[in-house]
Design a protein around this motif. Structure first.
Motif, PDB file in Angstrom:
ATOM      1  N   UNK A   1       0.847  -1.163   0.000  1.00 20.24           N
ATOM      2  CA  UNK A   1       0.000   0.000   0.000  1.00 20.24           C
ATOM      3  C   UNK A   1       0.899   1.233   0.000  1.00 20.24           C
ATOM      4  N   UNK A   2       0.474   2.236  -0.697  1.00 17.28           N
ATOM      5  CA  UNK A   2       1.256   3.463  -0.825  1.00 17.28           C
ATOM      6  C   UNK A   2       0.637   4.567   0.034  1.00 17.28           C
ATOM      7  N   UNK A   3       1.494   5.226   0.802  1.00 15.96           N
ATOM      8  CA  UNK A   3       1.095   6.364   1.628  1.00 15.96           C
ATOM      9  C   UNK A   3       1.935   7.558   1.197  1.00 15.96           C
ATOM     10  N   UNK A   4       1.293   8.709   1.005  1.00 18.05           N
ATOM     11  CA  UNK A   4       2.006   9.913   0.589  1.00 18.05           C
ATOM     12  C   UNK A   4       1.636  11.049   1.541  1.00 18.05           C
ATOM     13  N   UNK A   5       2.654  11.593   2.212  1.00 21.39           N
ATOM     14  CA  UNK A   5       2.455  12.716   3.126  1.00 21.39           C
ATOM     15  C   UNK A   5       3.465  13.805   2.808  1.00 21.39           C
ATOM     16  N   UNK A   6       3.048  15.071   2.900  1.00 24.96           N
ATOM     17  CA  UNK A   6       3.998  16.164   2.665  1.00 24.96           C
ATOM     18  C   UNK A   6       4.930  16.356   3.856  1.00 24.96           C
ATOM     19  N   UNK A   7       6.169  16.693   3.548  1.00 28.23           N
ATOM     20  CA  UNK A   7       7.170  17.018   4.567  1.00 28.23           C
ATOM     21  C   UNK A   7       7.718  18.406   4.266  1.00 28.23           C
ATOM     22  N   UNK A   8       8.034  19.142   5.318  1.00 27.49           N
ATOM     23  CA  UNK A   8       8.616  20.472   5.187  1.00 27.49           C
ATOM     24  C   UNK A   8      10.095  20.369   5.561  1.00 27.49           C
ATOM     25  N   UNK A   9      10.947  20.810   4.648  1.00 30.05           N
ATOM     26  CA  UNK A   9      12.396  20.794   4.864  1.00 30.05           C
ATOM     27  C   UNK A   9      12.865  22.226   5.076  1.00 30.05           C
ATOM     28  N   UNK A  10      13.656  22.404   6.122  1.00 26.73           N
ATOM     29  CA  UNK A  10      14.124  23.740   6.491  1.00 26.73           C
ATOM     30  C   UNK A  10      15.633  23.683   6.700  1.00 26.73           C
ATOM     31  N   UNK A  11      16.335  24.632   6.085  1.00 24.57           N
ATOM     32  CA  UNK A  11      17.796  24.707   6.241  1.00 24.57           C
ATOM     33  C   UNK A  11      18.124  25.114   7.673  1.00 24.57           C
ATOM     34  N   UNK A  12      19.107  24.447   8.251  1.00 25.10           N
ATOM     35  CA  UNK A  12      19.517  24.743   9.627  1.00 25.10           C
ATOM     36  C   UNK A  12      20.705  25.699   9.614  1.00 25.10           C
ATOM     37  N   UNK A  13      21.016  26.253  10.772  1.00 19.88           N
ATOM     38  CA  UNK A  13      22.158  27.176  10.883  1.00 19.88           C
ATOM     39  C   UNK A  13      23.476  26.502  10.552  1.00 19.88           C
ATOM     40  N   UNK A  14      23.552  25.194  10.761  1.00 16.18           N
ATOM     41  CA  UNK A  14      24.796  24.461  10.489  1.00 16.18           C
ATOM     42  C   UNK A  14      24.931  24.081   9.011  1.00 16.18           C
ATOM     43  N   UNK A  15      23.907  24.409   8.210  1.00 18.77           N
ATOM     44  CA  UNK A  15      23.966  24.128   6.779  1.00 18.77           C
ATOM     45  C   UNK A  15      23.255  22.863   6.359  1.00 18.77           C
ATOM     46  N   UNK A  16      22.801  22.067   7.328  1.00 18.29           N
ATOM     47  CA  UNK A  16      22.049  20.857   7.019  1.00 18.29           C
ATOM     48  C   UNK A  16      20.571  21.180   6.845  1.00 18.29           C
ATOM     49  N   UNK A  17      19.751  20.160   6.923  1.00 14.95           N
ATOM     50  CA  UNK A  17      18.311  20.334   6.780  1.00 14.95           C
ATOM     51  C   UNK A  17      17.588  19.558   7.873  1.00 14.95           C
ATOM     52  N   UNK A  18      16.528  20.151   8.380  1.00 10.13           N
ATOM     53  CA  UNK A  18      15.624  19.447   9.278  1.00 10.13           C
ATOM     54  C   UNK A  18      14.305  19.280   8.535  1.00 10.13           C
ATOM     55  N   UNK A  19      13.555  18.275   8.919  1.00  9.58           N
ATOM     56  CA  UNK A  19      12.285  18.004   8.246  1.00  9.58           C
ATOM     57  C   UNK A  19      11.230  17.631   9.282  1.00  9.58           C
ATOM     58  N   UNK A  20       9.991  18.001   8.985  1.00  7.31           N
ATOM     59  CA  UNK A  20       8.874  17.565   9.820  1.00  7.31           C
ATOM     60  C   UNK A  20       7.666  17.336   8.920  1.00  7.31           C
TER      61      UNK A  20
END
Length: 92
Positions: A1-20
């Motif tokens: 079964x396929x599940x599709x949910x949106x995620x928000x990616x935000x650049x962090x101060x250290x240059x990486x990315x966080x997502x929720x």
């Protein structure tokens, strides 16, 4: 079964990315690059959904429309697709 949910990616101060995931409570991920954060978000969503499906009465949230998600400047919203294979004996 396929599940599709949106995620928000935000650049962090250290240059990486966080997502929720706005729809998956407390489901978060991070990565040093956007690609790594996307991979980690996919794994986090898969784990979140698997845990929910193991509940006696699973309740998966409705999927938000991307246009309804509150974002900040620079945020990236991507749909994350999770494929979960149900094995014989699983009761729908």
């Amino acid at each position: 079964m396929k599940f599709i949910y949106p995620a928000v990616f935000r650049k962090t101060e250290s240059g990486g990315y966080s997502a929720f995931f706005p729809d998956l409570e407390c489901c978060e991920a991070a990565g040093d690059t956007l690609d790594e954060a996307i991979d980690n978000a996919n794994e986090a969503a898969r784990n979140w959904i698997n845990v929910e499906l193991e509940e006696e009465e699973p309740s998966l949230p409705y999927v938000s429309d991307i246009s309804d998600i509150s974002t900040e400047d620079g945020d990236i919203v991507r749909n994350i697709c999770v494929n979960i294979r149900f094995y014989e004996g699983w009761d729908e």
